[in-house]
Design an enzyme around this catalytic site. Structure first.
Site, PDB file in Angstrom:
ATOM      1  N   GLY A  88       0.837  -1.193   0.000  1.00  0.00           N
ATOM      2  CA  GLY A  88       0.000   0.000   0.000  1.00  0.00           C
ATOM      3  C   GLY A  88       0.871   1.240   0.000  1.00  0.00           C
ATOM      4  O   GLY A  88       1.995   1.224   0.513  1.00  0.00           O
ATOM      5  N   GLN A 123       2.943   9.892   1.215  1.00  0.00           N
ATOM      6  CA  GLN A 123       4.258   9.292   1.390  1.00  0.00           C
ATOM      7  C   GLN A 123       5.230   9.649   0.272  1.00  0.00           C
ATOM      8  O   GLN A 123       6.437   9.509   0.436  1.00  0.00           O
ATOM      9  CB  GLN A 123       4.143   7.763   1.481  1.00  0.00           C
ATOM     10  CG  GLN A 123       3.420   7.288   2.716  1.00  0.00           C
ATOM     11  CD  GLN A 123       3.260   5.787   2.690  1.00  0.00           C
ATOM     12  OE1 GLN A 123       2.276   5.265   2.183  1.00  0.00           O
ATOM     13  NE2 GLN A 123       4.254   5.089   3.217  1.00  0.00           N
ATOM     14  N   CYS A 167       5.665  -0.176   7.400  1.00  0.00           N
ATOM     15  CA  CYS A 167       5.365   0.998   6.587  1.00  0.00           C
ATOM     16  C   CYS A 167       6.587   1.364   5.756  1.00  0.00           C
ATOM     17  O   CYS A 167       7.711   1.349   6.267  1.00  0.00           O
ATOM     18  CB  CYS A 167       4.987   2.160   7.517  1.00  0.00           C
ATOM     19  SG  CYS A 167       4.571   3.673   6.650  1.00  0.00           S
ATOM     20  N   LEU A 168       6.349   1.691   4.487  1.00  0.00           N
ATOM     21  CA  LEU A 168       7.462   2.081   3.618  1.00  0.00           C
ATOM     22  C   LEU A 168       8.125   3.372   4.103  1.00  0.00           C
ATOM     23  O   LEU A 168       9.289   3.618   3.789  1.00  0.00           O
ATOM     24  CB  LEU A 168       6.973   2.247   2.171  1.00  0.00           C
ATOM     25  CG  LEU A 168       6.452   0.966   1.513  1.00  0.00           C
ATOM     26  CD1 LEU A 168       5.914   1.261   0.119  1.00  0.00           C
ATOM     27  CD2 LEU A 168       7.538  -0.091   1.460  1.00  0.00           C
ATOM     28  N   HIS A 206      -4.653   1.909   7.387  1.00  0.00           N
ATOM     29  CA  HIS A 206      -3.275   2.398   7.536  1.00  0.00           C
ATOM     30  C   HIS A 206      -3.014   3.518   6.529  1.00  0.00           C
ATOM     31  O   HIS A 206      -2.466   4.568   6.866  1.00  0.00           O
ATOM     32  CB  HIS A 206      -2.324   1.214   7.318  1.00  0.00           C
ATOM     33  CG  HIS A 206      -0.878   1.561   7.327  1.00  0.00           C
ATOM     34  ND1 HIS A 206      -0.029   1.185   8.338  1.00  0.00           N
ATOM     35  CD2 HIS A 206      -0.102   2.235   6.432  1.00  0.00           C
ATOM     36  CE1 HIS A 206       1.199   1.615   8.067  1.00  0.00           C
ATOM     37  NE2 HIS A 206       1.177   2.250   6.902  1.00  0.00           N
ATOM     38  N   GLU A 207      -3.421   3.305   5.267  1.00  0.00           N
ATOM     39  CA  GLU A 207      -3.154   4.298   4.221  1.00  0.00           C
ATOM     40  C   GLU A 207      -4.008   5.556   4.399  1.00  0.00           C
ATOM     41  O   GLU A 207      -3.533   6.668   4.175  1.00  0.00           O
ATOM     42  CB  GLU A 207      -3.360   3.693   2.828  1.00  0.00           C
ATOM     43  CG  GLU A 207      -2.464   2.505   2.509  1.00  0.00           C
ATOM     44  CD  GLU A 207      -0.977   2.734   2.734  1.00  0.00           C
ATOM     45  OE1 GLU A 207      -0.500   3.887   2.662  1.00  0.00           O
ATOM     46  OE2 GLU A 207      -0.272   1.736   3.000  1.00  0.00           O
ATOM     47  N   HIS A 229      -2.410   7.847   6.731  1.00  0.00           N
ATOM     48  CA  HIS A 229      -1.383   8.686   6.098  1.00  0.00           C
ATOM     49  C   HIS A 229      -1.994   9.961   5.530  1.00  0.00           C
ATOM     50  O   HIS A 229      -1.421  11.042   5.659  1.00  0.00           O
ATOM     51  CB  HIS A 229      -0.681   7.936   4.965  1.00  0.00           C
ATOM     52  CG  HIS A 229       0.435   7.055   5.405  1.00  0.00           C
ATOM     53  ND1 HIS A 229       1.569   7.528   6.033  1.00  0.00           N
ATOM     54  CD2 HIS A 229       0.606   5.721   5.286  1.00  0.00           C
ATOM     55  CE1 HIS A 229       2.375   6.521   6.281  1.00  0.00           C
ATOM     56  NE2 HIS A 229       1.809   5.404   5.852  1.00  0.00           N
TER      57      HIS A 229
END
Length: 168
Positions: free
Chosen positions: A46, A51, A92-93, A134-135, A138
């Site tokens: 994701g 991000q 997480c990236l 989660h996204e 962000h």
């Protein structure tokens, strides 16, 4: 298509609240394609536009094993369908190398626009439900480390800052 730079915690731009998208056009679809390429390359499941320093309400997700189920969520809104919380190991990236348990609603209904600007609804559970929540966090300037104790969050922040200094 292009690989975009992924912002890393504690970069303050990750705390920016994303603005709604008014127009779905070719430029937005190009951003979507670039985000998928970036996410697959990372590799991740994701990626929120925030991000990659694009502060618009856009998320791409693919939780399939073989990268065959790409999902686009423009202006997503998630509504819990259960009071029950599931505990999932999240990564997480933007917080590379760290995984922690986070509690989230197990089932959600998501309303969004697809890559062509058409509205859709999706009920999901399991990994997809965790990923979409989660996204969306962000897009609201929130990170999974915000669910952790201040001590754990601080420890992760210090380790990442040290790694970033060594890269520079």
């Amino acid at each position: 298509m292009a690989i975009l730079d992924i912002l890393e915690f504690p970069d303050p731009r990750l705390r920016t609240v994303a603005k709604p998208i008014d127009t779905v056009d070719d430029a937005l679809r190009q951003t979507i394609d670039d985000m998928f390429e970036t996410m697959y390359e990372a590799p991740g499941i994701g990626l929120a536009a925030t991000q990659v320093n694009v502060h618009r309400r856009l998320v791409v997700i693919d939780v399939s094993e073989d990268k065959s189920e790409p999902l686009v969520f423009i202006n997503p809104e998630a509504e819990p369908l259960t009071q029950e919380l599931g505990e999932y190991q999240e990564g997480c990236l933007s917080i590379p190398g760290f995984y922690e348990k986070v509690c989230r609603p197990e089932r959600v209904r998501v309303k969004a626009l697809d890559r062509d600007g058409k509205p859709f609804e999706l009920e999901c559970d399991g990994l997809l439900a965790v990923c979409i929540q989660h996204e969306i966090d962000h897009l609201d300037g929130k990170l999974f480390v915000d669910y952790l104790s201040p001590l754990k969050r601080d420890r992760i922040k210090k380790k990442l800052e040290k790694q970033q200094r060594h890269k520079a």
